[in-house]
Design a protein around this motif. Structure first.
Motif, mmCIF file in Angstrom:
data_model
loop_
_atom_site.group_PDB
_atom_site.id
_atom_site.type_symbol
_atom_site.label_atom_id
_atom_site.label_comp_id
_atom_site.label_asym_id
_atom_site.label_seq_id
_atom_site.Cartn_x
_atom_site.Cartn_y
_atom_site.Cartn_z
ATOM 1 N N PHE A 179 -17.111 -27.680 2.626
ATOM 2 C CA PHE A 179 -17.236 -28.666 1.469
ATOM 3 C C PHE A 179 -18.365 -29.515 1.763
ATOM 4 C CE2 PHE A 179 -13.258 -28.375 -0.862
ATOM 5 C CZ PHE A 179 -12.200 -27.878 0.262
ATOM 6 N N PHE A 182 -16.740 -34.922 -3.639
ATOM 7 C CA PHE A 182 -16.751 -33.390 -3.016
ATOM 8 C C PHE A 182 -17.041 -32.383 -3.933
ATOM 9 C CE2 PHE A 182 -14.912 -33.923 1.302
ATOM 10 C CZ PHE A 182 -14.339 -35.343 1.337
ATOM 11 N N LYS A 197 -23.578 -34.965 9.175
ATOM 12 C CA LYS A 197 -24.068 -35.836 8.258
ATOM 13 C C LYS A 197 -25.397 -36.324 8.187
ATOM 14 C CE LYS A 197 -22.193 -39.435 11.145
ATOM 15 N NZ LYS A 197 -21.230 -40.591 11.765
ATOM 16 N N TYR A 209 -18.352 -30.690 5.557
ATOM 17 C CA TYR A 209 -17.075 -30.664 6.140
ATOM 18 C C TYR A 209 -16.506 -29.063 6.231
ATOM 19 C CZ TYR A 209 -16.167 -35.686 5.497
ATOM 20 O OH TYR A 209 -16.256 -37.044 5.447
ATOM 21 N N GLY A 227 -6.493 -30.044 8.105
ATOM 22 C CA GLY A 227 -7.345 -31.218 7.500
ATOM 23 C C GLY A 227 -8.941 -30.644 7.503
ATOM 24 N N LEU A 228 -9.589 -31.780 6.939
ATOM 25 C CA LEU A 228 -11.106 -31.540 6.980
ATOM 26 C C LEU A 228 -11.885 -32.036 8.227
ATOM 27 C CD1 LEU A 228 -10.278 -31.482 3.815
ATOM 28 C CD2 LEU A 228 -12.485 -32.131 3.277
ATOM 29 N N GLN A 278 -12.679 -26.842 6.563
ATOM 30 C CA GLN A 278 -11.516 -26.649 6.596
ATOM 31 C C GLN A 278 -10.990 -25.334 6.994
ATOM 32 O OE1 GLN A 278 -9.518 -27.595 2.751
ATOM 33 N NE2 GLN A 278 -7.713 -28.354 3.905
ATOM 34 N N TYR A 323 -27.973 -39.432 6.866
ATOM 35 C CA TYR A 323 -28.059 -40.911 6.396
ATOM 36 C C TYR A 323 -29.616 -40.998 5.976
ATOM 37 C CZ TYR A 323 -23.217 -42.040 7.795
ATOM 38 O OH TYR A 323 -22.117 -42.028 7.956
ATOM 39 N N LEU A 331 -15.226 -33.163 10.062
ATOM 40 C CA LEU A 331 -16.647 -33.275 9.753
ATOM 41 C C LEU A 331 -17.787 -32.599 10.741
ATOM 42 C CD1 LEU A 331 -18.668 -35.358 8.297
ATOM 43 C CD2 LEU A 331 -18.475 -36.827 10.125
ATOM 44 N N ASP A 340 -16.537 -28.155 -4.781
ATOM 45 C CA ASP A 340 -15.398 -27.572 -5.072
ATOM 46 C C ASP A 340 -15.050 -26.719 -3.953
ATOM 47 O OD1 ASP A 340 -15.887 -27.320 -8.458
ATOM 48 O OD2 ASP A 340 -14.726 -28.578 -7.253
ATOM 49 N N ASN A 353 -22.254 -45.538 1.512
ATOM 50 C CA ASN A 353 -20.806 -45.435 2.722
ATOM 51 C C ASN A 353 -19.812 -45.685 2.050
ATOM 52 O OD1 ASN A 353 -20.482 -43.962 4.984
ATOM 53 N ND2 ASN A 353 -20.695 -45.791 6.106
ATOM 54 N N ASN A 354 -19.695 -45.767 0.621
ATOM 55 C CA ASN A 354 -18.193 -45.847 0.040
ATOM 56 C C ASN A 354 -17.684 -44.488 -0.397
ATOM 57 O OD1 ASN A 354 -18.233 -48.814 0.265
ATOM 58 N ND2 ASN A 354 -19.515 -48.792 -1.414
ATOM 59 N N ARG A 355 -16.529 -44.540 -1.268
ATOM 60 C CA ARG A 355 -16.231 -43.284 -1.655
ATOM 61 C C ARG A 355 -16.933 -42.073 -1.521
ATOM 62 N NH1 ARG A 355 -14.105 -42.066 -7.711
ATOM 63 N NH2 ARG A 355 -14.046 -40.335 -6.879
ATOM 64 N N ILE A 356 -16.282 -40.914 -1.353
ATOM 65 C CA ILE A 356 -16.930 -39.690 -0.967
ATOM 66 C C ILE A 356 -16.603 -38.821 -2.241
ATOM 67 C CG2 ILE A 356 -16.970 -37.618 0.387
ATOM 68 C CD1 ILE A 356 -16.524 -39.570 2.727
#
Lengths: 112, 106
Positions: free
Chosen positions: A90, A102, A49, A36, A43-44, A38, A51, A46, A104, A97-100
């Motif tokens: 980031f 990050f 990605k 990502y 905001g962040l 920023q 997979y 994308l 620092d 594909n659940n919680r991400i």
């Protein structure tokens, strides 16, 4: 446990130079991986990605990243940076594909 | 591309007051998240949801509640706001982020 490490808090490059921002992850299997960007007071967004499949992933604005299972890495690269690329980047991972999770972040400064 | 919107974009609240931050998504993703971002701490997960009616605690849930009344909406609630909750709050739907809410608690 899974984690993301961005070893460089700040990277400074000259405009037109090539760029690599480093990212290492810790997870026993292959996770979903993201980069990502920023920009200040935003905001962040994308960038790209991964997979599965081709380990080199193309993203927006000529960014690409290369996944390496053997090195547990997902480094971001760009052949020639522009002053407008100055931002915080980031690296992140997700399991199924659940919680991400990050890293620092790496502050990129592009000198004119 | 998915659209994630947040409201308000800026908020000033008083200590002890109630604050509700709202998030709406149009990509029909099951998973939604609330993060806060502070200098020196990066992004920290407060609450998340796997779908309507579900909320889960993230890494720093104390002082916050969450509500997911529908697939599209996910709210973050500060029942008794404190100055330590001054921060920028981001909502995410799947891998897409909203623009953020800048909250100042005086």
């Amino acid at each position: 446990a899974q984690s993301v490490t961005q070893p460089d808090a700040r990277v400074t490059v000259s405009e037109g130079a090539s760029l690599q921002l480093r990212c290492k992850y810790s997870y026993s299997a292959t996770p979903y991986l993201f980069w990502y960007v920023q920009y200040p007071r935003q905001g962040l967004q994308l960038l790209l990605k991964y997979y599965s499949g081709d380990p080199v992933v193309q993203g927006v604005n000529s960014f690409e990243a290369e996944f390496s299972k053997s090195n547990s890495s997902f480094h971001l690269q760009k052949a020639s940076v522009h002053w407008s690329d100055s931002a915080v980047y980031f690296c992140a991972l997700s399991i199924s594909n659940n919680r991400i999770f990050f890293g620092d972040g790496t502050q990129l400064v592009v000198k004119p | 591309e998915a659209a994630v919107t947040q409201s308000p974009r800026n908020k000033v609240a008083v200590t002890g007051g109630k604050v509700t931050l709202s998030c709406n998504q149009t990509n029909n993703h099951n998973n939604m998240y609330w993060y806060r971002q502070d200098t020196g701490h990066g992004l920290r997960l407060i609450h998340y949801s796997y779908g309507a009616g579900s909320t889960e605690k993230g890494d720093i849930p104390d002082g916050y509640k969450a509500s997911r009344p529908s697939q599209e909406n996910f709210s973050l609630i500060l029942e008794l706001a404190t100055p330590s909750q001054t921060s920028v709050y981001f909502c995410a739907s799947g891998q897409y982020f909203g623009p953020g809410t800048r909250l100042t608690v005086l």
